[in-house]
Write a protein that holds these residues in place. Structure first.
Motif, mmCIF file in Angstrom:
data_model
loop_
_atom_site.group_PDB
_atom_site.id
_atom_site.type_symbol
_atom_site.label_atom_id
_atom_site.label_comp_id
_atom_site.label_asym_id
_atom_site.label_seq_id
_atom_site.Cartn_x
_atom_site.Cartn_y
_atom_site.Cartn_z
ATOM 1 N N LYS A 116 1.316 3.540 -15.022
ATOM 2 C CA LYS A 116 0.932 3.227 -13.650
ATOM 3 C C LYS A 116 1.117 1.737 -13.367
ATOM 4 O O LYS A 116 1.594 1.336 -12.307
ATOM 5 C CB LYS A 116 -0.530 3.617 -13.420
ATOM 6 C CG LYS A 116 -0.806 5.116 -13.524
ATOM 7 C CD LYS A 116 -2.294 5.388 -13.411
ATOM 8 C CE LYS A 116 -2.597 6.872 -13.569
ATOM 9 N NZ LYS A 116 -4.054 7.151 -13.545
ATOM 10 N N ALA A 140 3.851 0.004 -10.691
ATOM 11 C CA ALA A 140 3.395 -0.862 -9.610
ATOM 12 C C ALA A 140 4.051 -2.239 -9.698
ATOM 13 O O ALA A 140 4.478 -2.809 -8.700
ATOM 14 C CB ALA A 140 1.869 -0.994 -9.662
ATOM 15 N N LYS A 197 -0.678 2.974 -5.241
ATOM 16 C CA LYS A 197 -1.836 3.792 -4.890
ATOM 17 C C LYS A 197 -3.098 2.998 -5.173
ATOM 18 O O LYS A 197 -3.335 2.571 -6.306
ATOM 19 C CB LYS A 197 -1.832 5.097 -5.695
ATOM 20 C CG LYS A 197 -2.907 6.080 -5.271
ATOM 21 C CD LYS A 197 -2.802 7.362 -6.073
ATOM 22 C CE LYS A 197 -3.903 8.343 -5.668
ATOM 23 N NZ LYS A 197 -3.846 9.577 -6.478
ATOM 24 N N ALA A 198 -3.892 2.762 -4.159
ATOM 25 C CA ALA A 198 -5.084 1.931 -4.296
ATOM 26 C C ALA A 198 -6.015 2.473 -5.367
ATOM 27 O O ALA A 198 -6.357 3.651 -5.387
ATOM 28 C CB ALA A 198 -5.817 1.838 -2.956
ATOM 29 N N GLU A 204 -5.483 2.892 -8.575
ATOM 30 C CA GLU A 204 -4.942 3.795 -9.594
ATOM 31 C C GLU A 204 -5.204 3.313 -11.013
ATOM 32 O O GLU A 204 -5.169 4.094 -11.963
ATOM 33 C CB GLU A 204 -3.437 4.019 -9.381
ATOM 34 C CG GLU A 204 -2.566 2.784 -9.468
ATOM 35 C CD GLU A 204 -1.108 3.129 -9.180
ATOM 36 O OE1 GLU A 204 -0.745 4.301 -9.363
ATOM 37 O OE2 GLU A 204 -0.366 2.246 -8.770
ATOM 38 N N PRO A 257 0.806 -1.231 0.000
ATOM 39 C CA PRO A 257 0.000 0.000 0.000
ATOM 40 C C PRO A 257 0.838 1.280 0.000
ATOM 41 O O PRO A 257 0.336 2.346 -0.379
ATOM 42 C CB PRO A 257 -0.818 -0.118 1.293
ATOM 43 C CG PRO A 257 -0.894 -1.575 1.565
ATOM 44 C CD PRO A 257 0.430 -2.118 1.125
ATOM 45 N N LYS A 258 2.107 1.184 0.403
ATOM 46 C CA LYS A 258 2.981 2.356 0.412
ATOM 47 C C LYS A 258 3.568 2.652 -0.972
ATOM 48 O O LYS A 258 3.985 3.782 -1.234
ATOM 49 C CB LYS A 258 4.128 2.154 1.411
ATOM 50 C CG LYS A 258 3.654 1.988 2.855
ATOM 51 C CD LYS A 258 4.812 1.694 3.791
ATOM 52 C CE LYS A 258 4.324 1.470 5.221
ATOM 53 N NZ LYS A 258 5.445 1.119 6.141
#
Length: 400
Positions: free
Chosen positions: A195, A199, A105-106, A108, A101-102
């Motif tokens: 994105k 991730a 970005k949830a 995204e 989670p750091k």
């Protein structure tokens, strides 16, 4: 000329997918993107169809073969391998919850896309049964064949296994890069690609570090139980680790690993029994990858990977990994059914899982194989204690 491996072809597919998607957003070649997306849609439908076949074809004969071997040592080895795989998954979950989670970005990628690229047409290929139905059927057949000790059904199932393996090897694996290309075309056209890549790079770094840490823990436990020097034993496994990196196959690494485990002081009968068995049933490295990668995909799409969701998935994953075909990418292929049914992954999400798994397949296989050596040390210690107890009873009986 040596045939290009799966990983280079996947990388080429991803790069071409990004290029074609970027170009087609502003030129006349938009139709190429739609053709690739159409292929991905059809291929994904076929993938859904073959998942139950993979489960039945590999899990049922695998359970039957395990059951044919009698003795407490088999049960102990299988139990240790399963527990190790589940602990690897649970460890990956808690690391993922703490770190992912750091860096992700949830939601995204769950936001509304800039462009929604649709296939020209779709073909629906319904699976012969649901994934959970296939798993129950595989367990029933496997346990039943083991109990009745018949040859007819087992030989039929092994023929079916060969057919499914042929389809995976000659249809699924060769066309996966094209399938991934279509997925990355869609992501690029939708404006989601950077994105996603950001991730995925974070997930990849975390899982590689966790795989190395898990090996240290495995050998630490093996050393504590057996009294052997864990660092020395781990150094003895270096040839097997690098062989697995090169071959991407646990089966192909068995001859090298047999010698490495012997040099670590494990008795010959235990080495010959445990190493080949664990090459099939112990896939801690793949489990770490699949748990972390699936959590990353869920976070990117706005889903919360809670323990209530992930724990049953990890428990089933430990069993389903037995079904992994002995080919590059076999681990993720065997898990697609669970991803689809238990985590509700869509076809594009399953494609991303295939890509991430393939990118680290060498390291996952090396973790699996090296961990087999730690299990062999533990089983050798347990078997040795059993023999010593037997000798002690025999001596006392003679004295009496």
């Amino acid at each position: 000329m040596k045939k290009m491996g799966l990983l280079p072809r996947l990388i080429i597919g991803i790069i071409l997918g990004i290029i074609i998607g970027a170009v087609s957003r502003s030129t006349e070649v938009y139709f190429i993107s739609r053709i690739l997306v159409t292929f991905s849609s059809i291929f994904g439908s076929f993938l859904s169809f073959i998942i139950p076949c993979i489960i039945i074809g590999f899990v049922a004969p695998g359970i039957a073969d395990l059951g044919k071997e009698s003795g407490k040592l088999l049960a102990i080895t299988a139990a240790i391998a399963y527990v190790s795989t589940v602990i690897a998954g649970i460890t990956a979950y808690f690391f993922g919850v703490s770190i992912l989670p750091k860096v992700i970005k949830a939601g995204e990628v769950a936001k509304k896309s800039v462009v929604n690229l649709e296939p020209y047409f779709s073909v629906t290929i319904d699976p012969i049964m649901g994934v959970m139905t296939a798993l129950v059927m595989a367990f029933m057949l496997g346990l039943g064949m083991s109990y009745i000790k018949g040859k007819t059904l087992l030989n039929t199932m092994k023929d079916f296994q060969d057919v499914v393996a042929l389809a995976v090897k000659n249809v699924i694996i060769p066309f996966v890069p094209l399938y991934i290309m279509g997925i990355f075309v869609r992501l690029t056209v939708a404006g989601e690609i950077f994105k996603t890549l950001k991730a995925f790079s974070s997930v990849y770094i975390i899982l590689l570090l966790l795989q190395v840490a898990y090996l240290l823990v495995q050998y630490g436990i093996a050393g504590f139980i057996s009294g052997k020097n864990p660092i020395k034993c781990l150094k003895g496994e270096v040839p097997a680790y690098f062989t697995a990196l090169g071959t991407q196959s646990s089966a192909a690494t068995i001859p090298v690993n047999l010698e490495c485990v012997r040099k670590n002081g494990v008795s010959d009968d235990i080495v010959d029994f445990v190493v080949p068995l664990c090459a099939t049933i112990h896939l801690a490295g793949d489990t770490i990858t699949l748990v972390l990668a699936s959590m990353g995909v869920m976070l990117m799409n706005g889903q919360a990977p809670t323990l209530a969701i992930m724990f049953p998935f990890i428990l089933m994953l430990g069993i389903t990994m037995v079904a992994a075909p002995g080919i590059p990418g076999g681990g993720v292929m065997a898990s697609l059914g669970l991803l689809q049914d238990m985590l509700l992954f869509t076809q594009p999400q399953q494609g991303l899982m295939i890509a991430l798994h393939a990118a680290q397949d060498s390291f996952g296989t090396a973790t699996n194989v090296t961990g087999d050596g730690a299990i062999a040390i533990i089983v050798d210690y347990i078997a040795g204690k059993g023999k010593n107890r037997g000798k002690l009873v025999e001596v006392k009986a003679r004295e009496a």
